[in-house]
Design a protein around this motif. Structure first.
Motif, PDB file in Angstrom:
ATOM      1  N   ILE A 118       0.836  -1.203   0.000  1.00 40.69           N
ATOM      2  CA  ILE A 118       0.000   0.000   0.000  1.00 40.69           C
ATOM      3  C   ILE A 118       0.871   1.254   0.000  1.00 40.69           C
ATOM      4  N   PHE A 119       1.854   1.302   0.927  1.00 40.88           N
ATOM      5  CA  PHE A 119       2.668   2.511   1.064  1.00 40.88           C
ATOM      6  C   PHE A 119       3.767   2.621   0.012  1.00 40.88           C
ATOM      7  N   ALA A 120       3.880   1.639  -0.872  1.00 37.64           N
ATOM      8  CA  ALA A 120       4.834   1.734  -1.981  1.00 37.64           C
ATOM      9  C   ALA A 120       4.333   2.739  -3.022  1.00 37.64           C
ATOM     10  N   SER A 121       3.047   2.997  -2.985  1.00 35.85           N
ATOM     11  CA  SER A 121       2.433   3.912  -3.941  1.00 35.85           C
ATOM     12  C   SER A 121       2.702   5.368  -3.557  1.00 35.85           C
ATOM     13  N   ASP A 122       3.244   6.139  -4.508  1.00 40.37           N
ATOM     14  CA  ASP A 122       3.488   7.566  -4.264  1.00 40.37           C
ATOM     15  C   ASP A 122       2.183   8.314  -4.008  1.00 40.37           C
ATOM     16  N   LYS A 134       5.117   7.265   9.489  1.00 41.61           N
ATOM     17  CA  LYS A 134       5.130   6.253  10.551  1.00 41.61           C
ATOM     18  C   LYS A 134       5.502   4.884   9.982  1.00 41.61           C
ATOM     19  N   PHE A 135       4.899   4.556   8.839  1.00 43.92           N
ATOM     20  CA  PHE A 135       5.205   3.260   8.231  1.00 43.92           C
ATOM     21  C   PHE A 135       6.681   3.207   7.826  1.00 43.92           C
ATOM     22  N   GLY A 136       7.210   4.306   7.361  1.00 41.35           N
ATOM     23  CA  GLY A 136       8.617   4.339   6.953  1.00 41.35           C
ATOM     24  C   GLY A 136       9.550   3.971   8.100  1.00 41.35           C
ATOM     25  N   LYS A 137       9.261   4.475   9.294  1.00 46.40           N
ATOM     26  CA  LYS A 137      10.088   4.142  10.469  1.00 46.40           C
ATOM     27  C   LYS A 137       9.951   2.662  10.835  1.00 46.40           C
ATOM     28  N   THR A 138       8.717   2.192  10.823  1.00 47.78           N
ATOM     29  CA  THR A 138       8.467   0.788  11.157  1.00 47.78           C
ATOM     30  C   THR A 138       9.069  -0.121  10.097  1.00 47.78           C
ATOM     31  N   ASP A 139       8.947   0.289   8.848  1.00 47.62           N
ATOM     32  CA  ASP A 139       9.511  -0.460   7.714  1.00 47.62           C
ATOM     33  C   ASP A 139      11.028  -0.606   7.891  1.00 47.62           C
ATOM     34  N   ALA A 140      11.681   0.470   8.264  1.00 50.90           N
ATOM     35  CA  ALA A 140      13.145   0.430   8.456  1.00 50.90           C
ATOM     36  C   ALA A 140      13.521  -0.506   9.606  1.00 50.90           C
ATOM     37  N   ALA A 141      12.760  -0.463  10.692  1.00 55.12           N
ATOM     38  CA  ALA A 141      13.042  -1.331  11.843  1.00 55.12           C
ATOM     39  C   ALA A 141      12.859  -2.800  11.461  1.00 55.12           C
ATOM     40  N   TYR A 142      11.801  -3.085  10.726  1.00 53.64           N
ATOM     41  CA  TYR A 142      11.543  -4.474  10.320  1.00 53.64           C
ATOM     42  C   TYR A 142      12.610  -4.960   9.336  1.00 53.64           C
ATOM     43  N   LYS A 143      12.973  -4.116   8.393  1.00 53.83           N
ATOM     44  CA  LYS A 143      14.002  -4.510   7.417  1.00 53.83           C
ATOM     45  C   LYS A 143      15.347  -4.756   8.102  1.00 53.83           C
ATOM     46  N   LYS A 144      15.634  -4.013   9.153  1.00 52.97           N
ATOM     47  CA  LYS A 144      16.874  -4.213   9.902  1.00 52.97           C
ATOM     48  C   LYS A 144      16.877  -5.599  10.556  1.00 52.97           C
ATOM     49  N   ILE A 145      15.757  -5.975  11.150  1.00 55.99           N
ATOM     50  CA  ILE A 145      15.630  -7.300  11.764  1.00 55.99           C
ATOM     51  C   ILE A 145      15.768  -8.390  10.705  1.00 55.99           C
ATOM     52  N   SER A 175       4.740  -4.957  15.499  1.00 56.67           N
ATOM     53  CA  SER A 175       3.371  -5.400  15.248  1.00 56.67           C
ATOM     54  C   SER A 175       2.371  -4.340  15.727  1.00 56.67           C
ATOM     55  N   PHE A 176       2.625  -3.813  16.903  1.00 54.47           N
ATOM     56  CA  PHE A 176       1.778  -2.761  17.468  1.00 54.47           C
ATOM     57  C   PHE A 176       1.792  -1.532  16.548  1.00 54.47           C
ATOM     58  N   ASP A 177       2.975  -1.131  16.090  1.00 57.64           N
ATOM     59  CA  ASP A 177       3.092   0.037  15.212  1.00 57.64           C
ATOM     60  C   ASP A 177       2.384  -0.192  13.873  1.00 57.64           C
TER      61      ASP A 177
END
Length: 180
Positions: A118-122, A134-145, A175-177
């Motif tokens: 969903i958030f890949a769409s400009d 918000k998703f960008g921060k969570t996305d970065a945290a998940y990708k790091k893991i 998950s919460f985020d």
């Protein structure tokens, strides 16, 4: 030595030694199994674009987990556990953490894959800038893991020992985020 006079006592000692050896062998098998049990982490793509990493369904890992939990339950019930009780307790704790972590990880992965598309769409990013941030921060945290798991796919390391033992907590926070 006149051991024939203590036949029952000698027999009890032999049985105890045999059972303790069997219990130690079972713990050793569990130790060895988890040293070589790895997640299968693969590139996650949408079309030709690489979006990160994804974990393949850990069905075989879950089977090893269930088998080992049953072995530990039987060891815990044994009256010959005295010498290995701390190891059994530690493995019970670790396998429960692995189980909870895998459940949470697979849930987070499903949510992340859904929201990532969903958030890949400009267009969405422009319409929902706060949520996209918000998703960008969570996305970065998940990708790091996921990158860490790709580099070190051992299940015990990835679930119990990674991030100072906070992997489950980190995944629960992600998950919460993602739910927000």
């Amino acid at each position: 030595l006149e051991l024939q006079n203590f036949e029952d006592k000698v027999m009890d000692i032999c049985i105890e030694a045999k059972e303790e050896a069997k219990n130690e062998e079972n713990i050793s098998k569990i130790d060895q199994a988890w040293k070589v049990t790895n997640f299968e982490i693969v590139l996650y793509k949408k079309g030709t674009e690489v979006k990160g990493y994804a974990m393949k369904a850990p069905d075989e890992i879950r089977q090893v987990l269930e088998d080992n939990i049953l072995i530990l339950q039987s060891l815990s019930a044994s009256k010959y556990i005295r010498n290995i009780k701390p190891k059994v307790t530690q493995w019970e704790r670790d396998l429960n953490i692995i189980n909870d972590t895998i459940d949470t990880w697979m849930l987070v992965q499903r949510k992340w894959m859904y929201l990532e598309s969903i958030f890949a769409s400009d267009d969405i990013k422009m319409q929902l800038p706060e949520e996209a941030k918000k998703f960008g921060k969570t996305d970065a945290a998940y990708k790091k893991i996921m990158e860490a798991a790709f580099k070190q796919p051992n299940v015990l390391q990835a679930c119990v020992k990674a991030d100072g033992g906070n992997r489950l907590s980190d995944l629960k926070n992600i998950s919460f985020d993602l739910d927000k």
